[in-house]
Design a protein around this motif. Structure first.
Motif, short mmCIF file in Angstrom:
data_model
loop_
_atom_site.label_atom_id
_atom_site.label_comp_id
_atom_site.label_asym_id
_atom_site.label_seq_id
_atom_site.Cartn_x
_atom_site.Cartn_y
_atom_site.Cartn_z
N VAL A 144 0.81 -1.21 0.00
CA VAL A 144 0.00 0.00 0.00
C VAL A 144 0.85 1.26 0.00
CG1 VAL A 144 -2.17 -0.81 0.94
CG2 VAL A 144 -0.29 -0.38 2.46
N ILE B 164 -5.19 -11.55 3.79
CA ILE B 164 -3.84 -11.76 3.27
C ILE B 164 -3.82 -13.00 2.38
CG2 ILE B 164 -1.50 -12.45 3.93
CD1 ILE B 164 -1.66 -10.48 6.22
N TYR C 24 -4.71 -6.08 -0.77
CA TYR C 24 -3.76 -5.07 -0.31
C TYR C 24 -4.41 -3.71 -0.12
CZ TYR C 24 -3.19 -3.39 -5.15
OH TYR C 24 -3.39 -2.88 -6.41
N LYS D 86 -10.70 -6.38 9.38
CA LYS D 86 -10.07 -5.61 10.45
C LYS D 86 -10.98 -4.51 10.98
CE LYS D 86 -5.87 -5.72 10.87
NZ LYS D 86 -4.44 -5.65 11.00
N ARG E 225 -6.06 -11.95 8.47
CA ARG E 225 -5.29 -13.08 7.95
C ARG E 225 -5.92 -13.68 6.71
NH1 ARG E 225 -1.22 -14.99 10.97
NH2 ARG E 225 -0.80 -12.90 11.59
N ASP F 33 -8.46 -10.30 12.21
CA ASP F 33 -7.01 -10.06 12.21
C ASP F 33 -6.45 -9.87 10.79
OD1 ASP F 33 -7.27 -12.57 11.23
OD2 ASP F 33 -5.99 -13.56 12.72
N ASP G 276 0.74 -6.28 9.60
CA ASP G 276 0.16 -7.62 9.53
C ASP G 276 1.14 -8.59 8.90
OD1 ASP G 276 -2.06 -6.60 10.67
OD2 ASP G 276 -3.29 -6.58 8.86
N LEU G 277 1.80 -8.12 7.83
CA LEU G 277 2.74 -9.01 7.15
C LEU G 277 3.96 -9.28 8.02
CD1 LEU G 277 2.52 -7.73 3.47
CD2 LEU G 277 1.76 -9.94 4.35
N THR H 236 -0.78 -0.52 8.11
CA THR H 236 -1.35 -1.66 8.83
C THR H 236 -1.02 -2.97 8.13
OG1 THR H 236 -3.24 -0.19 8.63
CG2 THR H 236 -3.42 -1.99 10.20
N LEU H 237 -1.15 -2.96 6.80
CA LEU H 237 -0.88 -4.20 6.08
C LEU H 237 0.57 -4.63 6.30
CD1 LEU H 237 -1.69 -6.41 4.11
CD2 LEU H 237 -1.15 -4.87 2.22
N GLN I 217 0.04 1.73 -9.73
CA GLN I 217 -0.49 1.29 -8.44
C GLN I 217 -1.28 -0.02 -8.54
OE1 GLN I 217 0.60 2.32 -5.90
NE2 GLN I 217 0.27 4.46 -5.41
#
Lengths: 158, 662, 176
Positions: free
Chosen positions: A47, C131, C136, C101, C128, C126, A63-64, A59-60, C30
């Protein structure tokens, strides 16, 4: 090639800087933590613009970072952790792109260029060593002697 | 009213630029002195007009004239005066105006100080400068007018990005642009020489000071940007291989190569077409940097005004300027006379190797910067090219260059005795080995790489010292004679030694920072003791303070070593309400050998703050080394032979080469 | 002759670079392609957010063409695209939500105020599971086919144009 790879490996972790890691993320085991840092530095924060997750406050990224540490604690090797992230986010997430046909130009290009440049330089230097018949035809022997003398003089002075 | 004067002056500058581009070129072709002389007047007039325009914009900022859109977008009445002024170039439009101002300034300098130039060469140089000016004036007037009005004017402005409200960054752009734009003179000389069809030592002698001036400014500009990143971004990083950083580094690398190849043209009349090509490419890379930064084509942490229309405009400018000159190069360069002869093992040979390595390094950084774009455009595949790539390719290319830097200057022109040079370097070799071994045994972290880095720096430093001692014949003749000789050595030689020594210092700095850095991150509560690198640091707590246009949390750390007081550190977290942005202000305590670096993070609980402490050994040497390099450039600039500041004395100077005597 | 060609080389290389820049100007650096395209959706099982609407797991994706939308109450663009999602739901498109989140209370209020277009909403507290999906940026929207394979990903708020030009044709194609 092997030597090159070793050199690349040695140099790959040279930029060792730290930033956004929060105290609560840090692992108790310093060896694992330093591996986590190393992995984080090679993973791009998606990001952000051009930051690794190790540097980013996003935040990402956090988390990673936590994910990386979790997997390391779970017994993954560095490569397995990277693989895990790449499966989800693609090669884009790696700050050091993998070597494969589409990145050959990137990885081998510099050395190819150096080689090509070196060959060109050798040709140039060889040509420069022997006077070609056409070089500086307008100079008489007297002029040449004068220039050489002046040049020699300049050599001494500079 | 003032803003309209500024706008009007820009339009006039464009018209004058047209005259400057056209008339001297025609005059040079027809050999008409009158037309050629127009160039001087036009160049100075253009500078005066752009200066008026720039002054008008500065006035609008200083008086907080919120009827001007640019001021509204980038300023605020409560901003400190320093940042009102520097805010002029803290945005896209204003920075382009600064760019053109510097361009016109260099044009005026050529006109004013170029009296000893052959009239036709000078006319053509000024004409090319005029053409570049036209391109950028059109760019400003059509896509980025800084004088646009807003109606009704708002009560106050949006303020400048707080990250830019910093003395380091305030003066970073002017130096960067002095560098970028300074290379335009070398470019103009190259194009003019191609039109004239001759490149000779005299040409190189005129090109060198301009290149040197630009290089010096760019070195300082890059160092300032890097210093800023170090203390402002809050984690002690100073180089990220970000595309925008690479955009400034590419012209620096190419300019460094140009600086060295021009020596060969000047002294030995060789490497001519290569030097001309480098001059074109160096400025081309400066232009490309502008394009990359302003078009939004690459992602970067240093986002600028991103606008595809502007991107297209700059791309067209780039294509015309560089494409046109490279076409001219393809047509005219083959007919340039090949010059002086030399053996491969010689000073010339060493400089060829220098250029090979620098050119490859430039190409590598360029490739890495553009590769994501290239691959995306060709296959749609997305990759990132980050620091690991650049470190893995750039450092191996620079290592032989640094090794060569100690040897090359000691080699004789035309034919050198390598064994003899290495023999004279015995002391250097000894010290290098000792330094590397010492580092290997005493380094607490990464002994092999540390030994490599310190050894490299020591080698370069010793190379400089040994070369100087040899030239002064130190220890070979009585000390008094040696010192007299040392005083008599040319400033250009001192400039080189100082600049090379500066790089050695930078290498030490890099090694120390990258390999020996220590870091502690803790959630600390007031009264907590933190230990790092032999210091005992007590976190005393956080207080609220108010700045002129921000509110801050200021932390207090008491630093002790073995119980003795060392320093107080006050890092801040500032909140700028107008831009709704938080910045970190690191507190740095430098001993000259190492920095103690403290940053305060968010409150994570009752009185508990995230605290980051770093111990960065040798980091101050990075900036010190860069300053030394800049000083080297300056010393060299004031060499009698280059005399950018004293052009009139040149005529009386006996020239070594007949070509230069014309 | 070959010597002349050498001097032409810089120009040729430069023109190539310019051409790539011209192409590059039309692209958005992007936007990132998903690695999941044409692959089965990741394994995940998320608890429900609301009492009335079930949670979301991998098995739920099979059997129909659907959209999976990643959203959060703290995300402003999510509010922007929400009417478009409710519009799609009204037209009978199956939409699954992943609440990323978020805190339960604001998330529930978000759906209560703006309407609930989701057939199922899983709570990814969380992040997860997100992910695992390769999320992203929030919001993100995925098109899933009957076999539960990911066919398309959209990052950022959906616009009416995205829906009419890409999402709807794709849903039609997959439903056939």
């Amino acid at each position: 090639m092997r030597a090159l790879a070793v050199l690349a490996f040695l140099l790959a972790f040279l930029p060792g800087l730290a930033g956004a890691v929060q105290p609560d993320e840090v692992l108790a085991d310093p060896a694992l933590e330093s591996r986590a840092r190393e992995i984080s530095k090679g993973l791009r924060c998606l990001v952000c613009q051009n930051e690794s997750i190790d540097e980013s406050n996003a935040t990402l990224a956090r988390d990673l970072r936590l994910l990386v540490r979790e997997r390391l604690v779970g017994g993954d090797s560095n490569a397995e952790v990277l693989d895990f992230v790449v499966q989800r986010y693609g090669d884009f997430v790696l700050l050091s792109p993998p070597v494969r046909p589409s990145t050959w130009l990137l990885w081998y290009g510099p050395f190819g260029l150096l080689l090509a440049g070196a060959i060109a330089a050798v040709f140039y230097l060889r040509a420069q060593r022997r006077p070609a018949a056409v070089a500086e035809p307008e100079l008489t022997g007297e002029e040449r002697r004068r220039i050489e003398a002046l040049l020699a003089d300049e050599d001494r002075n500079s | 009213m003032i803003a309209e004067i500024g706008h009007y002056a820009l339009v006039l500058a464009l018209l004058v630029g047209c005259a400057q581009a056209l008339l001297p070129m025609i005059g040079a072709a027809r050999d008409e002195a009158g037309l050629m002389a127009v160039g001087d007047t036009a160049a100075i007039g253009q500078f005066a007009l752009v200066a008026v325009s720039f002054a008008a914009l500065t006035w609008a900022y200083v008086t907080s004239d919120f009827s001007v859109a640019n001021v509204v977008a980038n300023s605020h009445s409560a901003k400190p005066m320093l940042y009102k002024v520097t805010g002029v170039w803290g945005n896209h439009e204003g920075s382009m105006l600064l760019w053109v101002l510097i361009l016109a300034f260099f044009g005026a300098l050529v006109a004013a100080f170029g009296r000893n130039l052959p009239p036709s060469l000078k006319a053509r140089v000024l004409s090319v400068q005029g053409m570049i000016g036209i391109g950028f004036l059109l760019f400003i007037l059509f896509t980025s007018n800084p004088f646009e009005r807003v109606f009704p004017p708002p009560l106050d402005g949006n303020d400048l990005n707080p990250l830019l409200q910093d003395p380091g960054l305030a003066f970073h752009p002017p130096f960067l642009y002095l560098g970028y734009v300074g290379f335009s003179v070398a470019f103009s000389f190259a194009v003019a020489a191609l039109i004239e069809g001759r490149v000779d030592p005299a040409w190189a002698r005129w090109v060198r000071p301009w290149t040197l001036a630009a290089w010096t400014a760019l070195t300082l500009g890059i160092a300032m940007g890097s210093w800023w990143a170090y203390y402002e971004l809050g984690w002690g990083g100073w180089w990220f291989w970000d595309p925008v950083e690479n955009a400034s580094f590419l012209p620096w690398l190419a300019g460094t190569a140009l600086l060295h190849s021009a020596i060969v043209v000047e002294k030995r009349d060789a490497l001519k077409s290569w030097t001309v090509l480098l001059a074109i490419l160096t400025f081309g890379l400066s232009l490309m940097g502008t394009f990359l930064v302003r078009s939004g084509i690459l992602t970067s942490v240093h986002a600028f005004a991103v606008d595809p229309e502007r991107g297209t405009f700059v791309l067209v400018l780039l294509a015309i300027a560089v494409g046109g000159s490279l076409l001219l190069y393809a047509l005219r360069a083959p007919s340039l006379q090949q010059g002086g002869l030399f053996q491969p093992v010689s000073r010339e040979g060493a400089l060829v190797l220098n250029n090979l390595l620098l050119a490859t390094a430039t190409a590598t950084v360029l490739l890495g910067t553009l590769y994501p774009l290239l691959l995306d455009a060709m296959t749609g595949e997305r990759v990132s090219v980050g620091p690991p790539f650049f470190n893995a390719t750039f450092i191996p290319l620079m290592t032989p260059l640094v090794l060569l830097m100690a040897i090359g200057p000691m080699m004789a022109w035309k034919r050198a005795d390598l064994a003899g040079v290495l023999g004279r370097l015995w002391l250097g070799i000894g010290v290098t080995v000792a330094a590397a071994l010492g580092t290997f045994f005493f380094a607490t972290k990464a002994p092999v790489l540390s030994a490599f880095g310190i050894g490299l720096g020591a080698w370069l430093m010793m190379g400089v010292l040994v070369d100087w001692a040899e030239r002064a014949r130190l220890f070979r003749v009585p000390l008094g004679d040696a010192l007299r000789r040392a005083r008599g050595l040319p400033r250009a030689a001192y400039g080189m030694w100082i600049a090379h020594a500066g790089l050695a210092i930078v290498i030490f700095g890099m090694t120390g920072d990258i390999l020996w850095k220590q870091e502690v991150v803790v959630a600390a509560r007031p009264g907590q003791q933190i230990a790092i690198a032999g210091y005992d640091i007590r976190f005393e707590g956080v207080v609220q303070v108010d700045g002129k246009n921000y509110q801050a949390e200021r932390a207090h750390f008491l630093v002790r070593r073995n119980g003795d007081y060392v320093a107080d550190l006050y890092p801040e977290r500032r909140f700028y309400p107008v831009q709704r942005m938080t910045t970190t202000e690191a507190a740095i305590r430098s001993t000259g050998l190492a920095d103690l670096y403290a940053v305060i993070g968010e409150a994570t609980g009752e009185g508990v703050h995230t605290v980051r402490l770093y111990h960065n050994p040798l980091v101050p040497w990075l900036w010190f080394g860069a300053l030394v390099m800049t000083a080297g450039g300056l010393v060299s600039l004031f060499d009698r032979r280059l005399r950018v500041g004293a052009p009139m004395r040149k005529a009386r100077q006996p020239d070594a080469l007949p070509a230069a005597a014309e | 002759m070959t010597r002349r060609l050498v001097y032409l080389l810089p120009l040729v290389l430069f023109l190539g670079v310019v051409a790539y820049f011209a192409v590059g100007l039309t692209r958005d650096p992007q936007k990132l392609p998903s690695t999941m395209i044409d692959r089965p959706a990741p394994e995940f099982a998320l608890p429900p957010l609301l009492d009335s609407v079930p949670g979301l797991a991998t098995a739920d994706l099979k059997g129909q063409v659907a959209l999976v939308n990643v959203f959060a109450s703290w995300c402003a663009p999510c509010r922007v695209e929400h009417p478009i999602l409710t519009g799609l739901a009204r037209d009978g498109v199956t939409i699954f939500g992943i609440n990323q989140k978020d805190k339960p209370e604001p998330a529930k209020r978000f759906l209560a105020n703006l309407g609930n277009p989701y057939t199922r909403v899983g709570v990814d507290a969380d992040g997860r599971a997100s992910i695992d999906w390769g999320v992203y940026g929030v919001p993100e929207t995925y098109v899933i086919d009957r076999e539960g394979h990911v066919r398309y990903r959209h990052v950022g708020a959906l616009t009416a144009r995205d829906v009419s030009e890409k999402i709807r044709p794709m849903l039609r194609e997959l439903s056939r």
